[in-house]
Design an enzyme around this catalytic site. Structure first.
Site, PDB file in Angstrom:
ATOM      1  CB  THR A 172      45.717  37.895  35.010  1.00 20.95           C
ATOM      2  OG1 THR A 172      46.356  37.305  33.874  1.00 20.95           O
ATOM      3  CG2 THR A 172      45.474  36.810  36.046  1.00 20.95           C
ATOM      4  CG  PHE A 174      45.661  38.390  40.446  1.00 19.27           C
ATOM      5  CD1 PHE A 174      46.566  37.395  40.787  1.00 19.27           C
ATOM      6  CD2 PHE A 174      45.869  39.115  39.284  1.00 19.27           C
ATOM      7  CE1 PHE A 174      47.661  37.133  39.977  1.00 19.27           C
ATOM      8  CE2 PHE A 174      46.965  38.859  38.470  1.00 19.27           C
ATOM      9  CZ  PHE A 174      47.858  37.858  38.817  1.00 19.27           C
TER      10      PHE A 174
END
Length: 276
Positions: A172, A174
């Site tokens: 992921t 960010f």
């Protein structure tokens, strides 16, 4: 830097992990929604926010592209977190006895194969760390949470199965958001400029708008479209390019972009992460 950094979710979430990695000196402030995390920075309750924007398995995080241009915040850094999903159960629980596992809606598809193989029904929780907390509080040995090992440590759960994600590169991305932009830095691994724009209503406007990046040798690493206010006729684009706005070739490309767009807004200029 010291201070507080806001996240969506509870302590033990992957956003918390991102803060531990990228902003270990800052105190984490859990918030219920992405809007709450953004508002926490705008009203001074937090100094920065850590927001997920996309996952290599699931795709982009819903609503983030819509929220960022109107957030009043600026991207100052990016971080890539390897998302390891774990089955967390009560102390003494066994994997073969787990019938239900709770986690965030985004996380469940990332380990669908494991759940199917083991006959475990996935259930939606507002947040993976919240799922871990709920499992600990409910005390049912047949129910587990799908979350990080950090969540297990915080809520006193045991890891019944480790790294169950379907994709071996599940990651992921960010973005660290701040009230003020910072265009002064130069990263060792290049710079990233993120911006949004809306093309003019003329034939081949997007094609012409993109031409300046190709002719000036500017690498565009992301281009995504999203609707504006739910209208099928109004489309805005979100883009990442390699380079700094003060670079000559980037200046030329952005100048050419302006001829074919109704508005261009830079959301952030920040060093490219090593994990890119």
């Amino acid at each position: 830097m010291a201070g507080k950094i806001a996240i969506q979710g509870e302590l033990g979430s992957y956003s918390h992990e991102a803060c531990c990695m990228a902003r270990p000196e800052m105190e984490v402030l859990p918030c219920r929604t992405f809007e709450d995390a953004i508002n926490a920075v705008n009203n001074g309750a937090a100094d920065q926010a850590m927001l997920p924007v996309e996952n290599s398995t699931y795709g982009r995080v819903a609503d983030i592209h819509r929220l960022l241009p109107h957030s009043g915040l600026h991207i100052v850094d990016e971080a890539f977190v390897r998302v390891h999903i774990n089955v967390l159960g009560l102390p003494g629980a066994r994997l073969e006895d787990i019938t239900e596992a709770y986690s965030h809606l985004v996380l469940l598809p990332q380990c669908a194969s494991f759940l199917s193989t083991h006959g475990i029904t996935g259930r939606v929780s507002p947040d993976n760390a919240r799922a871990a907390r709920d499992v600990a509080e409910q005390g049912n040995p047949n129910v587990a949470a799908l979350a990080s090992e950090l969540a297990g440590e915080i809520y006193g759960l045991e890891v019944l199965a480790r790294h169950i994600e379907d994709q071996g590169n599940n990651t992921t991305r960010f973005l660290t958001m701040s009230p003020e932009p910072d265009h002064s830095r130069r990263g060792a691994n290049n710079m990233i400029t993120t911006f949004v724009f809306q093309v003019r209503n003329i034939p081949a406007a997007l094609y012409k708008a993109m031409g300046g990046f190709a002719t000036n040798g500017v690498n565009m690493t992301k281009l995504e479209s999203y609707m504006v206010d739910g209208s099928f006729a109004a489309t805005r684009f979100y883009a990442d390019i390699e380079g700094h706005p003060s670079d000559h070739n980037v200046q030329l490309a952005m100048d050419e972009l302006s001829y074919f767009t109704t508005d261009v807004e830079i959301l952030g200029v920040y060093p490219a992460a090593k994990a890119r």
